[in-house]
Design an enzyme around this catalytic site. Structure first.
Site, PDB file in Angstrom:
ATOM      1  N   SER A  20      -7.171  -1.763   6.555  1.00 16.58           N
ATOM      2  CA  SER A  20      -6.117  -1.502   8.093  1.00 16.58           C
ATOM      3  C   SER A  20      -6.033   0.126   7.790  1.00 16.58           C
ATOM      4  O   SER A  20      -5.307   0.631   8.579  1.00 16.58           O
ATOM      5  CB  SER A  20      -5.215  -2.116   8.331  1.00 16.58           C
ATOM      6  OG  SER A  20      -5.276  -3.337   8.171  1.00 16.58           O
ATOM      7  N   THR A  41       1.098  -1.060   0.294  1.00 14.55           N
ATOM      8  CA  THR A  41      -0.283   0.152   0.145  1.00 14.55           C
ATOM      9  C   THR A  41       1.007   1.491   0.039  1.00 14.55           C
ATOM     10  O   THR A  41       2.744   1.075   0.075  1.00 14.55           O
ATOM     11  CB  THR A  41      -1.432   0.354   1.565  1.00 14.55           C
ATOM     12  OG1 THR A  41      -1.711  -1.013   1.472  1.00 14.55           O
ATOM     13  CG2 THR A  41      -1.904   1.073   1.334  1.00 14.55           C
TER      14      THR A  41
END
Length: 571
Positions: A454, A382
């Site tokens: 998350s 990410t």
């Protein structure tokens, strides 16, 4: 002691579990009481790639604001950092709109296609099929990033989408020199990329990864971005691009439809806010689990004066708070448009009081005493960037395609590398995903549902200083951002915050992941004697932060020193 602790946790859960749950988009939070009246007069951007940061600054120089710059940074990262994010994935952003003195959360998370079927992700014996969950078109959710970028330009930007996407289009068309992280990712996933001709054509020109220093271009993605710039959201979700995406996915065994693409919608949600030691933290609501976990941890820690503790006991308490928050992450959270969650319980200071009472001052609580489970090491992918513009607008945006190079599947003729976010669903209840996180039916896949994330883009506002902060890193995003917030509250500048040595506990596996150099030998020994299992591993994360010191009216931008080619810059 074991039975007593089990009963204590059960009793707290029973009493507080009677609180009413509430539905989507109605979190029990209020707008930040700290309203920023002044403006910095200059801007700062910190991202994972120099070209992306420069793209954002270029758009600001053309008269754009932080939201235009966010479009430029995110789209350029799609070109130069595809191992971490891209227009085939999604993003979440926590933003502050200076003119309105309000904050908003943009949810451009991917969604499950209508034809999703959990059987596609199971082996004949009922165990998870890691290949279909992580590789190829079945692993891909419907992308949200293109719609999110168009939304930012339309509702918050000052410039047309054509101007904000121009740097990314130019970089894709004219080419750039890939950094070592991208080259390493291509080599790591070469066998998977070779499974699909369009993937090999994009990432393995001439049958091999680009060489260091070689100029690499992506004309197909340039064309796709041009259509998005010209037509806005319909330029991706209908017409030429949509037809190519669906055709390529079907040819490779996937199940997307044109209706799936046409049905995609960006969601604006109220961000979560939590007060801690005189600071207001504005962070991500579900379908992110990050903000809830950070709020729960800070609520637990608010009962202790960490500044008066030695490092051993401070770290011990933070680990124990992490352990309890991740347990709740696994049990309760999902897409708020599909499931009711007891957020009023999880975010309640009274719930935190109860959890705090279960923490022993000098002894670790085995996770098995809270509930048994199983898990793996979290991954590190990410991307995140942070922006503050001259008017005081702020963007904390975390973008992702999930695992390294997403699904490794490129849709022919588009240059679009699809995500593998379907693995972020609980495809098999209580079985870990690639990041070692567990899930319940609250995060089970359904048509149009958003998978739990998350991602934790956050803004922290104090009496004199403000921080825009976030990081990639799978499940470690939550603890990285938490530790960054604590470092900022302790007075750290942007460079100190992003360089802070990290540790992580996610309930299961029951061990503390420790970055080399985080603890000295005496601290490690004392924590071990308390019952903590420490496991050292290579440095993780790629935090990017911008800090505004309102006393001096100066900005400070920094990119994580653990990785190459990031850039924090003030202009």
């Amino acid at each position: 002691m074991k039975l007593a602790l089990r009963w204590h946790v059960f009793l707290i859960g029973f009493l507080l579990g009677t609180s009413g749950a509430f539905a989507a988009d109605k979190p029990q939070t209020s707008a930040p009481s700290t309203q920023l009246a002044q403006r910095p007069g200059h801007a700062g951007i910190a991202s994972a790639n120099t070209l992306a940061t420069e793209a954002g600054l270029e758009v600001l120089a053309k008269g754009g604001n932080a939201f235009d710059a966010a479009v430029a940074v995110a789209s350029t990262l799609s070109v130069v950092e595809p191992e971490s994010s891209g227009i085939g994935g999604g993003f979440m952003a926590t933003m502050y709109i200076a003119a309105d003195k309000r904050s908003v959360f943009i949810d451009a998370r991917e969604t499950a296609p209508a034809a999703v079927n959990t059987k596609d992700y199971l082996n004949p014996d009922g165990t998870p099929n890691r290949d279909t969950a992580l590789k190829g078109p079945l692993s891909a959710g419907i992308p949200g990033e293109p719609a999110g970028l168009a939304w930012l330009a339309k509702h918050y930007g000052k410039l047309p989408l054509t101007a904000s996407l121009a740097p990314a289009i130019r970089t894709a068309r004219d080419g750039f020199k890939p950094d070592n992280r991208l080259l390493g990712s291509i080599n790591e996933e070469q066998k998977n990329l070779e499974r699909w001709p369009a993937s090999a054509g994009k990432f393995l020109p001439g049958g091999k990864a680009p060489a260091a220093g070689q100029v690499w271009s992506d004309p197909d993605q340039a064309h796709t971005l041009e259509l998005l710039a010209k037509y806005g959201e319909p330029g991706f979700y209908s017409g030429e691009t949509a037809q190519k995406l669906v055709s390529a996915v079907h040819e490779a065994g996937g199940n997307w439809t044109l209706k799936d693409l046409a049905a995609y919608r960006v969601k604006e949600r109220a961000p979560l806010t939590v007060d801690y030691r005189g600071y207001k933290i504005i962070t991500a609501p579900p379908p992110s689990s990050g903000g809830v976990a950070i709020a729960e941890i800070l609520n637990i820690l608010s009962g202790f004066d960490l500044s008066k503790l030695d490092q051993v006991h401070r770290v011990h308490l933070v680990i124990e708070a992490m352990r309890r928050a991740f347990r709740d992450h696994n049990d309760y959270l999902g897409d708020p448009d599909f499931v009711k969650m007891p957020l009023n319980m999880l975010l309640s200071p009274y719930y935190a009081d109860g959890l705090r009472q279960t923490i022993l001052p000098d002894k670790a609580t085995p996770s098995s005493m809270l509930a048994p489970s199983n898990s793996e090491d979290p991954g590190q992918h990410t991307t995140h960037f942070s922006i503050i513009d001259a008017d005081g607008n702020m963007v904390a945006m975390t973008c992702t395609v999930n695992y390294v190079l997403g699904s490794t599947f490129v849709a022919k003729g588009t240059g679009v590398l699809l995500n593998d976010e379907m693995d972020d669903f609980a495809l098999v209840a209580n079985k870990p995903n690639v990041y070692g996180l567990l899930g319940s039916k609250a995060n089970a896949p359904e048509p149009g549902k958003r998978m739990l994330s998350s991602m934790s883009p956050s803004i922290v506002i104090g009496a004199d200083r403000t921080a825009v902060i976030g990081s990639p890193g799978g499940s470690t995003i939550i603890t990285q951002v938490l530790e960054g917030i604590l470092a900022f509250i302790d007075g750290g500048d942007a460079h100190q915050v992003v360089a802070y040595k990290r540790f992580h506990h996610q309930y299961m596996p029951d061990r503390v992941m420790v970055e080399p150099g985080a603890f000295d030998a005496a601290t490690s020994s004392a924590l071990t004697q308390m019952g903590h299992t420490l496991k050292e591993r290579e440095p993780w994360g790629f935090m990017n932060a911008v800090i505004w010191d309102r006393r001096t009216n100066k900005l400070d931008a920094a990119s994580d020193p653990r990785r190459e080619d990031g850039l924090g810059k003030v202009q």
